[in-house]
Design an enzyme around this catalytic site. Sequence first.
Site, mmCIF file in Angstrom:
data_model
loop_
_atom_site.group_PDB
_atom_site.id
_atom_site.type_symbol
_atom_site.label_atom_id
_atom_site.label_comp_id
_atom_site.label_asym_id
_atom_site.label_seq_id
_atom_site.Cartn_x
_atom_site.Cartn_y
_atom_site.Cartn_z
ATOM 1 N N SER A 127 0.803 -1.223 0.000
ATOM 2 C CA SER A 127 0.000 0.000 0.000
ATOM 3 C C SER A 127 0.836 1.272 0.000
ATOM 4 C CB SER A 127 -0.949 0.014 1.208
ATOM 5 O OG SER A 127 -0.221 0.108 2.415
ATOM 6 N N LYS A 164 0.008 5.169 6.805
ATOM 7 C CA LYS A 164 -0.733 5.992 5.844
ATOM 8 C C LYS A 164 -0.189 7.419 5.864
ATOM 9 C CE LYS A 164 -3.723 2.701 4.902
ATOM 10 N NZ LYS A 164 -3.705 2.023 3.584
#
Length: 208
Positions: A127, A164
Amino acid sequence: MSLQKYVGEKIKEFRLKRGMSQEELADLLGTTKQTVSRYETGERKANQDILFKLSDIFNVSIDDFFPSKKETVLKTVNLTFTKLPIVGAISCGNGVLAYQEIEGYEEVPTSWLNGGEYFFVRAKGDSMINARIMDGDLLLIRRQEDVESGEIAAVLIDDEIVLKRVYKTNGTIILQSENPKYQPIVVQKSDMKNVRIIGKLKKVVLNF
């Protein structure tokens, strides 16, 4: 450590990172496994042409094969080291963070730590690949409850640690992956019961 040996270790590091055998890399370079092995041990110097080929194969800059000024300084002074846990999970009972599933410890130069509490987590999945964070990398995290907009953070979502990039706008938190195949997670600041920033990414450490 000589520069030639340093370059050899970087070649091995990038090869392993991409799951290549010495034979596979030799085929791409048009050479032999023995030659690749000698590059990696520093017995043979990888010339500029070879390094440019390796840059294309590994999709890195040629500068990535050489030590930065900071690394050079670190290797020429007497260092002190700090042992930090590699944390597999974190619990948040009664609002207090507690480390769980500690898989081991990693020593880092104390000079990397500018106050505060630090720990490692291991990257999982793809990711964050566009931030050059790959599956299995060790991520040095400074424990803190908030980060600036645009910074990369370790975030606890339903007791799972994820990495993130955090954006803040008009009372909304956006948790953005660095891979377009993953949709952003949008959370209102007033409704972050199951989402909690637990630290700021300080350094990515390739680990094998």
